[in-house]
Design a protein around this motif. Structure first.
Motif, PDB file in Angstrom:
ATOM      1  N   ALA A  22     -25.666  88.586  26.829  1.00 47.28           N
ATOM      2  CA  ALA A  22     -27.105  88.418  26.638  1.00 47.28           C
ATOM      3  C   ALA A  22     -27.396  86.947  26.369  1.00 47.28           C
ATOM      4  O   ALA A  22     -26.493  86.165  26.067  1.00 47.28           O
ATOM      5  N   TRP A  23     -28.672  86.584  26.468  1.00 42.66           N
ATOM      6  CA  TRP A  23     -29.076  85.221  26.140  1.00 42.66           C
ATOM      7  C   TRP A  23     -29.720  85.223  24.759  1.00 42.66           C
ATOM      8  O   TRP A  23     -30.517  86.113  24.432  1.00 42.66           O
ATOM      9  N   ALA A  24     -29.399  84.224  23.957  1.00 41.72           N
ATOM     10  CA  ALA A  24     -30.060  84.016  22.671  1.00 41.72           C
ATOM     11  C   ALA A  24     -30.162  82.526  22.426  1.00 41.72           C
ATOM     12  O   ALA A  24     -29.296  81.747  22.837  1.00 41.72           O
ATOM     13  N   LEU A  41     -36.779  90.048  19.784  1.00 35.22           N
ATOM     14  CA  LEU A  41     -36.005  90.745  20.804  1.00 35.22           C
ATOM     15  C   LEU A  41     -36.877  90.968  22.030  1.00 35.22           C
ATOM     16  O   LEU A  41     -37.850  91.706  21.977  1.00 35.22           O
ATOM     17  N   ASN A  42     -36.525  90.323  23.119  1.00 35.63           N
ATOM     18  CA  ASN A  42     -37.203  90.498  24.398  1.00 35.63           C
ATOM     19  C   ASN A  42     -36.382  91.497  25.197  1.00 35.63           C
ATOM     20  O   ASN A  42     -35.250  91.223  25.569  1.00 35.63           O
ATOM     21  N   ARG A  43     -36.958  92.664  25.445  1.00 32.02           N
ATOM     22  CA  ARG A  43     -36.224  93.725  26.133  1.00 32.02           C
ATOM     23  C   ARG A  43     -36.304  93.599  27.662  1.00 32.02           C
ATOM     24  O   ARG A  43     -35.840  94.475  28.377  1.00 32.02           O
ATOM     25  N   LEU A  44     -36.910  92.525  28.126  1.00 27.53           N
ATOM     26  CA  LEU A  44     -36.992  92.213  29.555  1.00 27.53           C
ATOM     27  C   LEU A  44     -37.782  93.247  30.351  1.00 27.53           C
ATOM     28  O   LEU A  44     -37.623  93.356  31.564  1.00 27.53           O
ATOM     29  N   ASP A  45     -38.620  94.015  29.665  1.00 25.12           N
ATOM     30  CA  ASP A  45     -39.503  94.968  30.338  1.00 25.12           C
ATOM     31  C   ASP A  45     -40.959  94.718  29.955  1.00 25.12           C
ATOM     32  O   ASP A  45     -41.808  95.571  30.152  1.00 25.12           O
ATOM     33  N   ASP A  73     -46.588  92.637  22.820  1.00 26.37           N
ATOM     34  CA  ASP A  73     -46.620  91.832  24.035  1.00 26.37           C
ATOM     35  C   ASP A  73     -46.414  90.380  23.615  1.00 26.37           C
ATOM     36  O   ASP A  73     -46.284  90.073  22.428  1.00 26.37           O
ATOM     37  N   ALA A  74     -46.374  89.466  24.569  1.00 28.21           N
ATOM     38  CA  ALA A  74     -46.093  88.062  24.274  1.00 28.21           C
ATOM     39  C   ALA A  74     -47.130  87.461  23.319  1.00 28.21           C
ATOM     40  O   ALA A  74     -46.778  86.703  22.408  1.00 28.21           O
ATOM     41  N   GLY A 101     -31.808  95.788  23.365  1.00 23.40           N
ATOM     42  CA  GLY A 101     -32.465  95.492  22.098  1.00 23.40           C
ATOM     43  C   GLY A 101     -31.525  95.408  20.918  1.00 23.40           C
ATOM     44  O   GLY A 101     -31.876  95.726  19.792  1.00 23.40           O
ATOM     45  N   ARG A 102     -30.300  94.943  21.152  1.00 24.96           N
ATOM     46  CA  ARG A 102     -29.305  94.839  20.076  1.00 24.96           C
ATOM     47  C   ARG A 102     -29.611  93.673  19.139  1.00 24.96           C
ATOM     48  O   ARG A 102     -30.253  92.715  19.527  1.00 24.96           O
TER      49      ARG A 102
END
Length: 109
Positions: A22-24, A41-45, A73-74, A101-102
């Protein structure tokens, strides 16, 4: 007993996320020794969660969602972070992109 500094804990969490694939990254650096941490946490959805660390009555570190645990949302995420920064200017903000979402601070995965 000495505690780990916040900067060391953040660096370890970023490495943990990378190990998961993952990216952090650190969005905002706070107090290097004792700053509190927010985890975005950005769940990419299109949904985000904002977690804050806190200690219970026994001093055990835990994480709880801000915003009643509902996905943000953002715009909602940015507003929640700004509110927290108005209370605590020493705050760290770490963002992680992970479909699962870890939480890299918990070492789950």
């Amino acid at each position: 007993m000495p505690r780990l500094t916040t900067s060391l804990r953040v660096a370890a969490a970023v490495r943990q996320a990378t190990a998961w694939g993952a990216w952090a990254g650190v969005v905002r650096k706070g107090d290097a020794d004792a700053g509190a941490i927010l985890l975005c946490l950005n769940r990419l959805d299109g949904s985000h969660a904002l977690l804050a660390e806190s200690r219970d009555a026994e001093g055990t570190l835990g994480w709880h969602p801000l915003g009643a645990g509902t996905p943000l949302d953002a715009q909602g995420l940015a507003a929640a972070i700004e509110r927290q920064l108005s209370y605590d200017p020493d705050l760290w903000v770490v963002e992680m992109e992970d479909k699962q979402g870890r939480n890299p601070f918990c070492g789950e995965g």
